[in-house]
Scaffold this motif. Sequence first.
Motif, PDB file in Angstrom:
ATOM      1  N   ASP A 198       0.859  -1.177   0.000  1.00 46.67           N
ATOM      2  CA  ASP A 198       0.000   0.000   0.000  1.00 46.67           C
ATOM      3  C   ASP A 198       0.899   1.233   0.000  1.00 46.67           C
ATOM      4  O   ASP A 198       1.744   1.398   0.888  1.00 46.67           O
ATOM      5  CB  ASP A 198      -0.914  -0.001   1.228  1.00 46.67           C
ATOM      6  CG  ASP A 198      -1.904   1.162   1.189  1.00 46.67           C
ATOM      7  OD1 ASP A 198      -2.829   1.108   0.368  1.00 46.67           O
ATOM      8  OD2 ASP A 198      -1.723   2.114   1.972  1.00 46.67           O
ATOM      9  N   GLU A 245      -1.102  -0.763  -5.688  1.00 46.76           N
ATOM     10  CA  GLU A 245      -2.263  -0.034  -6.187  1.00 46.76           C
ATOM     11  C   GLU A 245      -1.799   1.267  -6.815  1.00 46.76           C
ATOM     12  O   GLU A 245      -0.919   1.944  -6.286  1.00 46.76           O
ATOM     13  CB  GLU A 245      -3.201   0.241  -5.011  1.00 46.76           C
ATOM     14  CG  GLU A 245      -4.487   0.949  -5.378  1.00 46.76           C
ATOM     15  CD  GLU A 245      -5.343   1.185  -4.144  1.00 46.76           C
ATOM     16  OE1 GLU A 245      -5.891   0.203  -3.618  1.00 46.76           O
ATOM     17  OE2 GLU A 245      -5.432   2.340  -3.698  1.00 46.76           O
ATOM     18  N   THR A 255      -1.537   4.908  -7.348  1.00 47.78           N
ATOM     19  CA  THR A 255      -1.814   5.958  -6.354  1.00 47.78           C
ATOM     20  C   THR A 255      -1.322   7.300  -6.872  1.00 47.78           C
ATOM     21  O   THR A 255      -0.480   7.948  -6.256  1.00 47.78           O
ATOM     22  CB  THR A 255      -1.137   5.614  -5.008  1.00 47.78           C
ATOM     23  OG1 THR A 255      -1.289   4.233  -4.737  1.00 47.78           O
ATOM     24  CG2 THR A 255      -1.742   6.411  -3.860  1.00 47.78           C
ATOM     25  N   ALA A 271      -7.029   1.263  -8.717  1.00 45.96           N
ATOM     26  CA  ALA A 271      -7.497   1.385  -7.333  1.00 45.96           C
ATOM     27  C   ALA A 271      -8.918   0.857  -7.164  1.00 45.96           C
ATOM     28  O   ALA A 271      -9.242   0.241  -6.149  1.00 45.96           O
ATOM     29  CB  ALA A 271      -7.426   2.855  -6.895  1.00 45.96           C
ATOM     30  N   ARG A 272      -9.773   1.100  -8.174  1.00 39.29           N
ATOM     31  CA  ARG A 272     -11.150   0.609  -8.080  1.00 39.29           C
ATOM     32  C   ARG A 272     -11.186  -0.918  -8.052  1.00 39.29           C
ATOM     33  O   ARG A 272     -11.950  -1.533  -7.305  1.00 39.29           O
ATOM     34  CB  ARG A 272     -11.971   1.124  -9.260  1.00 39.29           C
ATOM     35  CG  ARG A 272     -13.443   0.704  -9.223  1.00 39.29           C
ATOM     36  CD  ARG A 272     -14.194   1.156 -10.456  1.00 39.29           C
ATOM     37  NE  ARG A 272     -13.621   0.599 -11.652  1.00 39.29           N
ATOM     38  CZ  ARG A 272     -13.300   1.296 -12.730  1.00 39.29           C
ATOM     39  NH1 ARG A 272     -13.470   2.592 -12.755  1.00 39.29           N
ATOM     40  NH2 ARG A 272     -12.798   0.709 -13.790  1.00 39.29           N
ATOM     41  N   ARG A 304     -10.146  -2.108  -4.631  1.00 38.87           N
ATOM     42  CA  ARG A 304     -11.183  -1.876  -3.619  1.00 38.87           C
ATOM     43  C   ARG A 304     -12.351  -2.838  -3.788  1.00 38.87           C
ATOM     44  O   ARG A 304     -12.921  -3.333  -2.807  1.00 38.87           O
ATOM     45  CB  ARG A 304     -11.669  -0.425  -3.713  1.00 38.87           C
ATOM     46  CG  ARG A 304     -12.483   0.021  -2.520  1.00 38.87           C
ATOM     47  CD  ARG A 304     -11.646   0.006  -1.244  1.00 38.87           C
ATOM     48  NE  ARG A 304     -12.436  -0.259  -0.062  1.00 38.87           N
ATOM     49  CZ  ARG A 304     -12.013  -0.929   0.976  1.00 38.87           C
ATOM     50  NH1 ARG A 304     -10.803  -1.461   0.986  1.00 38.87           N
ATOM     51  NH2 ARG A 304     -12.770  -1.110   2.035  1.00 38.87           N
ATOM     52  N   ASP A 305     -12.724  -3.113  -5.029  1.00 39.41           N
ATOM     53  CA  ASP A 305     -13.808  -4.068  -5.283  1.00 39.41           C
ATOM     54  C   ASP A 305     -13.429  -5.458  -4.779  1.00 39.41           C
ATOM     55  O   ASP A 305     -14.267  -6.182  -4.221  1.00 39.41           O
ATOM     56  CB  ASP A 305     -14.133  -4.129  -6.778  1.00 39.41           C
ATOM     57  CG  ASP A 305     -14.873  -2.900  -7.268  1.00 39.41           C
ATOM     58  OD1 ASP A 305     -15.350  -2.121  -6.419  1.00 39.41           O
ATOM     59  OD2 ASP A 305     -14.964  -2.712  -8.497  1.00 39.41           O
ATOM     60  N   ALA A 321     -11.379  -6.094  -2.276  1.00 45.30           N
ATOM     61  CA  ALA A 321     -11.440  -6.058  -0.807  1.00 45.30           C
ATOM     62  C   ALA A 321     -12.878  -6.201  -0.320  1.00 45.30           C
ATOM     63  O   ALA A 321     -13.161  -6.946   0.623  1.00 45.30           O
ATOM     64  CB  ALA A 321     -10.815  -4.763  -0.295  1.00 45.30           C
ATOM     65  N   ARG A 322     -13.803  -5.496  -0.962  1.00 37.97           N
ATOM     66  CA  ARG A 322     -15.214  -5.601  -0.563  1.00 37.97           C
ATOM     67  C   ARG A 322     -15.734  -7.016  -0.775  1.00 37.97           C
ATOM     68  O   ARG A 322     -16.508  -7.532   0.031  1.00 37.97           O
ATOM     69  CB  ARG A 322     -16.057  -4.611  -1.373  1.00 37.97           C
ATOM     70  CG  ARG A 322     -15.843  -3.145  -0.995  1.00 37.97           C
ATOM     71  CD  ARG A 322     -16.952  -2.284  -1.565  1.00 37.97           C
ATOM     72  NE  ARG A 322     -16.691  -0.864  -1.342  1.00 37.97           N
ATOM     73  CZ  ARG A 322     -16.158  -0.044  -2.246  1.00 37.97           C
ATOM     74  NH1 ARG A 322     -15.814  -0.517  -3.436  1.00 37.97           N
ATOM     75  NH2 ARG A 322     -15.940   1.224  -1.965  1.00 37.97           N
ATOM     76  N   LYS A 358     -11.040   0.277   6.001  1.00 37.45           N
ATOM     77  CA  LYS A 358      -9.910   0.653   5.148  1.00 37.45           C
ATOM     78  C   LYS A 358      -8.809   1.274   5.984  1.00 37.45           C
ATOM     79  O   LYS A 358      -8.985   2.354   6.547  1.00 37.45           O
ATOM     80  CB  LYS A 358     -10.380   1.628   4.055  1.00 37.45           C
ATOM     81  CG  LYS A 358      -9.299   1.995   3.044  1.00 37.45           C
ATOM     82  CD  LYS A 358      -9.901   2.778   1.912  1.00 37.45           C
ATOM     83  CE  LYS A 358      -8.886   3.313   0.913  1.00 37.45           C
ATOM     84  NZ  LYS A 358      -7.654   2.580   0.731  1.00 37.45           N
ATOM     85  N   ASP A 418      -5.259  -2.703   3.724  1.00 35.63           N
ATOM     86  CA  ASP A 418      -5.148  -2.597   2.269  1.00 35.63           C
ATOM     87  C   ASP A 418      -3.966  -3.416   1.757  1.00 35.63           C
ATOM     88  O   ASP A 418      -4.069  -4.085   0.715  1.00 35.63           O
ATOM     89  CB  ASP A 418      -4.973  -1.141   1.858  1.00 35.63           C
ATOM     90  CG  ASP A 418      -6.267  -0.345   1.976  1.00 35.63           C
ATOM     91  OD1 ASP A 418      -7.313  -0.972   2.226  1.00 35.63           O
ATOM     92  OD2 ASP A 418      -6.219   0.886   1.835  1.00 35.63           O
TER      93      ASP A 418
END
Length: 318
Positions: A10, A54, A56, A79-80, A83-84, A86-87, A94, A99
Amino acid sequence: MSETAFVGIDVSSQTLEVAVSTLAANWQASSDAPGIEQLVQRLLQLGPTLIVLEATGGYEFEAAYTLQAAGLTVAVVNARMARDFARSMGALAKTDALDARMLAAFARVLDQHPQRERFIKPLADAQLQRLQALVLRRRQLVQMITSERQRLRPAHAAARPSIKRVVDFLQRELTDSDAEVAAHVQQHHAELAQALRTVPGIGAASVAVLLAELPELGKLDRRRIAALVGVAPLNRDSGLMRGQRTIWGGRADVRSTLYMATLTAVRHNPVLREYYQRLILAGKRKKVALVAAMRKLLTIINAIAKHGVNWNPCFHIA
């Protein structure tokens, strides 16, 4: 046999939060050159199969490039997308530590992906980085000029002289920016740029964006390049339901440039004009026909880049 290691990093402006799938605890490294060098040495000892960072806003580049130069396999992911993932794993909170853990888990999944090479590719060299920076700056100048012009009409008379001075200044900066971009393209991409410019609808600014933001041009087949840019239709089916095909994702800046070029091409490019009109006469909505023309234009310039030839309408009639 030792367990295969996957790494997630991260990235922030000051630190790199590092998680390794085979280690219980994370650790941090500074994001400056000495910190990155220590990170490289430590990861070389671990020998991970894949390292995921990711994207950044550019902070990730130095670490990713140095790791890759050391012979480690690195993927920089959207990044999207991270994040998807992780969800989907139930990680709704977060933090940097979490992350990094999720990126390490994502690395394991990506390593098994049937199109793994899409995510693991060489990073831009110094010459391409410079072109990308110049193209980005030009885009920022255009956006600032547009914003100032939009302020001009509703502004009070007392503020208008200031706005006009700012617009004049930004116009001069844009002229200088165009000259820098043109000089770079002429020095490093003259042959390809000249070939792309022969396509009716493709101008100097479009060529610069394509060279900077789509270095895969000419190296992928037409289906993969369309999917990469985000102009390939995506299915939306379930059971007996057949949904409307849509485009989504991809490289927004390239797609925007391609859209503007297509608006010109369907008026002045004989092949694209005939193709667009044929779709309209077949009952396609204008927006659908325009997206199809975008995809055809991308196919044409991809073929030109691949074979190193100039535009010839006889080659592209279909």
